[in-house]
Each structure stands twice: as C-alpha cells, then as structure tokens.
Write an enzyme that holds these catalytic residues in place. Sequence first.
Site, PDB file in Angstrom:
ATOM      1  N   TRP A  45       0.809  -1.220   0.000  1.00 20.62           N
ATOM      2  CA  TRP A  45       0.000   0.000   0.000  1.00 20.62           C
ATOM      3  C   TRP A  45       0.846   1.276   0.000  1.00 20.62           C
ATOM      4  CZ3 TRP A  45       1.717   2.684   4.062  1.00 20.62           C
ATOM      5  CH2 TRP A  45       2.303   1.954   5.101  1.00 20.62           C
ATOM      6  N   ASN A  46       2.144   1.158   0.280  1.00 18.68           N
ATOM      7  CA  ASN A  46       2.879   2.400   0.593  1.00 18.68           C
ATOM      8  C   ASN A  46       3.223   3.258  -0.631  1.00 18.68           C
ATOM      9  OD1 ASN A  46       4.782   0.526  -0.181  1.00 18.68           O
ATOM     10  ND2 ASN A  46       6.266   1.063   1.394  1.00 18.68           N
ATOM     11  N   ARG A  87       6.069  -0.493 -11.599  1.00 19.16           N
ATOM     12  CA  ARG A  87       7.389  -1.134 -11.573  1.00 19.16           C
ATOM     13  C   ARG A  87       7.294  -2.616 -11.935  1.00 19.16           C
ATOM     14  NH1 ARG A  87      11.073  -0.039  -6.256  1.00 19.16           N
ATOM     15  NH2 ARG A  87      10.267  -2.028  -5.552  1.00 19.16           N
ATOM     16  N   LYS A 125      -2.706  -7.979  -7.830  1.00 21.28           N
ATOM     17  CA  LYS A 125      -3.484  -7.862  -6.600  1.00 21.28           C
ATOM     18  C   LYS A 125      -2.873  -6.742  -5.763  1.00 21.28           C
ATOM     19  CE  LYS A 125      -3.017  -9.208  -2.539  1.00 21.28           C
ATOM     20  NZ  LYS A 125      -3.542  -7.958  -1.946  1.00 21.28           N
ATOM     21  N   ALA A 175      -2.774  -3.928  -2.571  1.00 27.49           N
ATOM     22  CA  ALA A 175      -3.048  -4.060  -1.134  1.00 27.49           C
ATOM     23  C   ALA A 175      -4.484  -3.621  -0.840  1.00 27.49           C
ATOM     24  CB  ALA A 175      -2.064  -3.210  -0.347  1.00 27.49           C
ATOM     25  N   GLY A 228       6.551  -6.509  -0.569  1.00 32.10           N
ATOM     26  CA  GLY A 228       5.894  -6.436   0.739  1.00 32.10           C
ATOM     27  C   GLY A 228       6.856  -6.869   1.822  1.00 32.10           C
ATOM     28  N   SER A 229       6.303  -7.354   2.904  1.00 34.81           N
ATOM     29  CA  SER A 229       7.134  -7.677   4.066  1.00 34.81           C
ATOM     30  C   SER A 229       7.873  -9.002   3.862  1.00 34.81           C
ATOM     31  CB  SER A 229       6.254  -7.758   5.307  1.00 34.81           C
ATOM     32  OG  SER A 229       5.307  -8.791   5.143  1.00 34.81           O
ATOM     33  N   GLU A 260      10.646  -8.243  -3.561  1.00 33.10           N
ATOM     34  CA  GLU A 260      11.150  -6.959  -3.049  1.00 33.10           C
ATOM     35  C   GLU A 260      10.626  -6.849  -1.626  1.00 33.10           C
ATOM     36  OE1 GLU A 260      13.226  -5.050  -4.496  1.00 33.10           O
ATOM     37  OE2 GLU A 260      13.115  -5.566  -6.622  1.00 33.10           O
ATOM     38  N   LEU A 261      11.486  -7.062  -0.648  1.00 34.91           N
ATOM     39  CA  LEU A 261      11.020  -7.257   0.726  1.00 34.91           C
ATOM     40  C   LEU A 261      11.462  -6.116   1.642  1.00 34.91           C
ATOM     41  CD1 LEU A 261      11.700 -11.112   0.807  1.00 34.91           C
ATOM     42  CD2 LEU A 261       9.650  -9.900   0.049  1.00 34.91           C
ATOM     43  N   CYS A 274      10.360   1.021   2.263  1.00 34.46           N
ATOM     44  CA  CYS A 274      11.346  -0.039   2.504  1.00 34.46           C
ATOM     45  C   CYS A 274      12.746   0.554   2.501  1.00 34.46           C
ATOM     46  CB  CYS A 274      11.217  -1.100   1.419  1.00 34.46           C
ATOM     47  SG  CYS A 274      11.293  -0.393  -0.232  1.00 34.46           S
ATOM     48  N   GLU A 299      12.026  -3.054  11.177  1.00 34.50           N
ATOM     49  CA  GLU A 299      11.618  -1.920  10.339  1.00 34.50           C
ATOM     50  C   GLU A 299      10.673  -1.044  11.152  1.00 34.50           C
ATOM     51  OE1 GLU A 299       9.804  -3.725   6.808  1.00 34.50           O
ATOM     52  OE2 GLU A 299      10.813  -2.187   5.648  1.00 34.50           O
TER      53      GLU A 299
HETATM   54  P1  NAP Z   1       2.587  -7.034   3.524  1.00 30.95           P
HETATM   55  O1  NAP Z   1       1.713  -7.132   4.703  1.00 30.95           O
HETATM   56  O2  NAP Z   1       3.625  -8.085   3.318  1.00 30.95           O
HETATM   57  O3  NAP Z   1       1.610  -6.961   2.258  1.00 30.95           O
HETATM   58  C1  NAP Z   1       2.084  -6.812   0.959  1.00 30.95           C
HETATM   59  C2  NAP Z   1       1.087  -7.391  -0.004  1.00 30.95           C
HETATM   60  O4  NAP Z   1       0.958  -8.792   0.242  1.00 30.95           O
HETATM   61  C3  NAP Z   1      -0.331  -6.808   0.143  1.00 30.95           C
HETATM   62  O5  NAP Z   1      -0.927  -6.740  -1.121  1.00 30.95           O
HETATM   63  C4  NAP Z   1      -1.017  -7.866   1.003  1.00 30.95           C
HETATM   64  O6  NAP Z   1      -2.409  -7.898   0.866  1.00 30.95           O
HETATM   65  C5  NAP Z   1      -0.406  -9.123   0.441  1.00 30.95           C
HETATM   66  N1  NAP Z   1      -0.512 -10.269   1.314  1.00 30.95           N
HETATM   67  C6  NAP Z   1      -0.471 -10.324   2.659  1.00 30.95           C
HETATM   68  N2  NAP Z   1      -0.601 -11.601   3.084  1.00 30.95           N
HETATM   69  C7  NAP Z   1      -0.732 -12.363   1.969  1.00 30.95           C
HETATM   70  C8  NAP Z   1      -0.886 -13.753   1.732  1.00 30.95           C
HETATM   71  N3  NAP Z   1      -0.953 -14.631   2.723  1.00 30.95           N
HETATM   72  N4  NAP Z   1      -0.958 -14.181   0.455  1.00 30.95           N
HETATM   73  C9  NAP Z   1      -0.895 -13.311  -0.569  1.00 30.95           C
HETATM   74  N5  NAP Z   1      -0.752 -11.992  -0.413  1.00 30.95           N
HETATM   75  C10 NAP Z   1      -0.659 -11.515   0.842  1.00 30.95           C
HETATM   76  O7  NAP Z   1       3.370  -5.663   3.470  1.00 30.95           O
HETATM   77  P2  NAP Z   1       2.779  -4.193   3.608  1.00 30.95           P
HETATM   78  O8  NAP Z   1       2.537  -3.925   5.033  1.00 30.95           O
HETATM   79  O9  NAP Z   1       1.667  -3.984   2.651  1.00 30.95           O
HETATM   80  O10 NAP Z   1       3.999  -3.340   3.060  1.00 30.95           O
HETATM   81  C11 NAP Z   1       5.064  -3.000   3.858  1.00 30.95           C
HETATM   82  C12 NAP Z   1       6.248  -3.911   3.618  1.00 30.95           C
HETATM   83  O11 NAP Z   1       6.590  -3.887   2.239  1.00 30.95           O
HETATM   84  C13 NAP Z   1       7.482  -3.440   4.357  1.00 30.95           C
HETATM   85  O12 NAP Z   1       8.147  -4.544   4.908  1.00 30.95           O
HETATM   86  C14 NAP Z   1       8.311  -2.790   3.261  1.00 30.95           C
HETATM   87  O13 NAP Z   1       9.679  -2.763   3.537  1.00 30.95           O
HETATM   88  C15 NAP Z   1       7.992  -3.663   2.103  1.00 30.95           C
HETATM   89  N6  NAP Z   1       8.257  -2.959   0.838  1.00 30.95           N
HETATM   90  C16 NAP Z   1       9.343  -3.359   0.116  1.00 30.95           C
HETATM   91  C17 NAP Z   1       9.668  -2.694  -1.061  1.00 30.95           C
HETATM   92  C18 NAP Z   1      10.860  -3.116  -1.864  1.00 30.95           C
HETATM   93  O14 NAP Z   1      10.917  -2.739  -3.022  1.00 30.95           O
HETATM   94  N7  NAP Z   1      11.803  -3.864  -1.314  1.00 30.95           N
HETATM   95  C19 NAP Z   1       8.870  -1.628  -1.498  1.00 30.95           C
HETATM   96  C20 NAP Z   1       7.766  -1.243  -0.735  1.00 30.95           C
HETATM   97  C21 NAP Z   1       7.479  -1.937   0.434  1.00 30.95           C
HETATM   98  P3  NAP Z   1      -3.338  -7.135   1.940  1.00 30.95           P
HETATM   99  O15 NAP Z   1      -3.076  -5.726   1.758  1.00 30.95           O
HETATM  100  O16 NAP Z   1      -4.713  -7.501   1.583  1.00 30.95           O
HETATM  101  O17 NAP Z   1      -2.923  -7.646   3.290  1.00 30.95           O
END
Ligand code: NAP
Length: 487
Positions: A157-158, A166, A181, A183, A235-236, A257-258, A291, A388
């Site tokens: 979502w961020n 990207r 899909k 967020a 995501g995370s 990308e975590l 991130c 984080e």
């Molecule tokens: P997140 O909780 O891991 O969610 C990311 C995405 O995964 C969302 O679309 C989420 O859907 C989905 N998701 C969650 N659980 C899932 C599952 N069991 N199966 C399939 N999809 C699932 O992360 P976030 O809180 O949205 O984002 C923050 C994290 O992203 C931070 O750790 C940040 O560092 C990382 N990030 C990394 C980068 C990079 O390029 N390295 C860039 C941006 C962000 P829902 O929204 O419906 O839960």
Amino acid sequence: MNEAALLDSVRDGLLIGGHWRPAADGATVDVHDPATGRVIKTVASAGIPDGLAALDAACDAADAWAATSSRTRAEILRRTFDLLMLRSEQFALLMTLEMGKPLAEARGEVVYGGEFLRWFSEIAAHVPGRYGANPEGTGRMIVTQHPVGPCYLITPWNFPLAMATRKIAPALAAGCTVVIKPAALAPLTTTYLAQLLEEAGLPPGVVNVVTTGDPGPMSQAVIADSRLRKLSFTGSTPVGRHLLAQAATGVLRTSMELGGNAPFVVFDDADLDKAVDGALLAKFRNIGQACTAANRFLVQRSVAKDFTRRLTQRVRELRVGRGTEPGVTIGPLIDDKAIAKVEQLVGDAIGRGASVHTGGTRIDGPGTFFAPTVLADVPSGSALLREEIFGPVIGIVSFDDEDEAVALANDTEYGLVSYVYTESMARGQRMIERLRTGMMGLNVGAVSNAAAPFGGWQLSGLGREGGDEGIHEYLQTKYTLTPNPFA
Ligand code: NAP
C-alpha cells in the site's frame, strides 16, 4: 476534479478479461482515508473463483500478447505514460486520499511511477539476443529471449502507483500478461491505472485486477495453478517467505522486493548540512513508511551532538496534518496497527535509556498520526535497531571509527539500501565495497530511479526491478544450436 468526483470516477469492480464486474460472491472491502478514518470507497473483494477467472483471462490473452511486436507494446506503454502525465493531479490526489502521503510527495510518486512506463516503453524494443560460432567451430549458437508467461503481481500500500508500474511495465514490455493484486488498504490507484491502460489501447485480458480483503486463499489458488509461470511480490519479508514456499511447488520464477533496515552513516568528514538534508529525505519520505527509509542513524561520536542538534531543529519544523492541506509534510500512518508498532518500538528504546529530543508520542485523532521523533543514544539491543520502524522516527547511535561503523551497519539480516555521508572519496569507495546492501546512497538521501536496478541482498529479496535488469525478470532464455552452415 474534486475529491468526490475523483472517487466516483474510479471503478469499484474487478477487471477480468476486459470486463469490470463484482466478486462472484458479491463480497466487498472498504477503503479508508487514514487522515480522517472515513470510508472513501467500497470495492469488490475477490475470492478464489475470481482469482482463477482472472488467471484464465491472463492465459487466454497470453499468446496473442506475446506475439505482438515489441514496438506495439512499447507504444501502449508510452501512451499510458502520456495519459498519466495528463491526469497527474488526479492520481496524486487519489494516492493522498487512500494512503495519506502529502500531496507534494504524491505528485513526486506520479513522476517516479510514471517513469517505469516510459523507461520500459524504451527498453521493450531493445531486448538483446546473441548469435555466434561455438568454440569448436562446428556449430552456430543462437540465444533468444521469450516472455515467461502469465504473471501474478502482489503489491503493497505504501507506493500504490510506483509499485504497480514497476511490475506491470516490464511484464508488458516483455510480452507477459498479468493478474495484479493491490493491497487492501490502498487498491484504488491500481484500479485507476488499469482504466488508463484500457484507454491507451491495451487488449482485454493482458492486465487483470483483483482487489480483495482476503488475499491468502485466492493467492494460494492462483500460485498453485500450473499455468502461472511467475510470481512478483513487494511487501514484508515474512509474507514474501511464505509466498516463496508456495511458489516452490510450481518452480515459479520469483521476484521478491522485501523489507529493509537501512543504516544511515555519517562520518566526521561529512558535510553536515548535506547530511541533515539527506537524513530528512531518507527518513520522512512517505512518513517513514518506505522499505528504503533510513532505519538506523549511525553518527561518528565527534559530530553526533552537532548533527543531532541540527537535525532536531529541522524535524521540529515539519508540519503534520492531512496530506491534502497546503504545507503539510507529514501525513498519517496507514492505520492503528502501524501506530501501535511505532509506539512499542519508541517505548522500548526509551525504556532502555534512549533520550527523546523531539516527538515520541502519537497525536490525538481523528486519523492515525505520530509526531516526528528524534531519539539519541539508542542502546544496542533496542528493537528499533533490529526491526523496520515504518514511521517518522529517527534513532541515533554513535560510533568511534570506520570499522565500528561497518560492523554496526552490517549488523542486520536485511540488505536493501544504505546511506553514507563522507567527503572522502577513498572512504566512500571503501564503504561501497564493505556495506552489504543491494543499493547505496553516497551523499544522497534517495536512490530510487526507474533506470536503476532496485533490489536487496539477504532477507531484503531476490531479483531487480527497473534498469536494464528489470525486463529480464519477465523473460526466459532459449539457446539453440545449429550446424556450421559452411561445414
Ligand atoms: P505485507 O503485509 O507483506 O503486504 C504486501 C502485499 O501482500 C499486500 O498486497 C497484502 O495484501 C499481500 N498479502 C499479505 N498476506 C498475503 C498472503 N498470505 N498471500 C498473498 N498476499 C498476501 O506488506 P505491507 O505492510 O503492505 O507493506 C510494507 C512492507 O513492504 C514493508 O516490509 C516494506 O519494507 C515492504 N516494501 C518493500 C519494497 C521493496 O521494493 N523492497 C517496497 C515497498 C514496500 P493485503 O493488503 O490484503 O494484506
């Protein structure tokens, strides 16, 4: 366009095979403005049948899309970029409404996110191949690149626009079709982008959008389907690890990308004014919810007091509020969970002896705001240094020499980005070689660029997005041997 008219113009359905439709079971999910807590739109919440229908559509469209000329694909991406620039204010406002970043930053994300469309429109027609004699001279070796096939893209979502472009832009440039899909907390920008892609002439089924409030079961079904060939996730780290395990069954190509835990290192030979500017950028962009956000500030002891004083002064000048208000530089955090996590990390550091120079507490609602915070002398062992933060909190730690700085900076299982401030070229070069991160800002506080390979080492992920590397995440290599035509 005012807020209500803009929200009205965003579709509330799933995009599957060129049709906008509700979830098969009629489920919906609410989207909130984190600055007010109010529901701004209700969108379809896809379940397993919808996810599989979207994959059907991506598979049906795959061969025809792969067969289009790279020039055709490039032109659709370029048209989408041009349309995005025309609608930049709408996209910026939409992002501010659904996830809270200040409007000025949202405008910046339109430029950054749009650049992936333009960059990959330029790269699309330049995918290299090879032809040459084998070393024995008995044959000719031909190396060609081919789309990997249908892709499943999961975004956070961020950065609602940039994380989508990207992935979508290189996938389309390579000739792949996708199911995306977004967020649940900020799905509207992806939907709006899909509307733009349609307007730019993208054929039905090439991009399919499944918004959902329950991502687990649907994603598992899509990932388990043997027709899927690629999973790209941002995501995370815990969710990424979980999805990687699912992707192992189908031996899917994966891009991950975590999370990050970026060190921001200031040496005593740094230009402190530049370091303070860089620190503000590296920390407070996106309200600290990036991130790439600087997570640990490591400052050489002889300049630590001066740096902390100057930085604190600047942090006190930041203006907190709803991102749509003029002059606001710090918006709300995404939700109550985010506030609770930041409170817990700050409380833990203070409990261990960190000193508070400014901020340190949440701000009363409505909305989920946390005061921009500077903590100094953060003791080792504080959770703030390991996890984080994802919020507007600076934690400062002092070090004595370069070896200690390197040891502290590398003391993490993450490895996304590091920031280093020094006026010594030799020291800067040593840091490039010694810090274990996929990216580094040397005397700059922001590194992201569509033309650069974005990605991390260690638990920060696999693969690269952007740059020349980005398209290869969506291509697979074929080697063909033919006889020497002169033999
Ligand atoms: P997140 O909780 O891991 O969610 C990311 C995405 O995964 C969302 O679309 C989420 O859907 C989905 N998701 C969650 N659980 C899932 C599952 N069991 N199966 C399939 N999809 C699932 O992360 P976030 O809180 O949205 O984002 C923050 C994290 O992203 C931070 O750790 C940040 O560092 C990382 N990030 C990394 C980068 C990079 O390029 N390295 C860039 C941006 C962000 P829902 O929204 O419906 O839960």
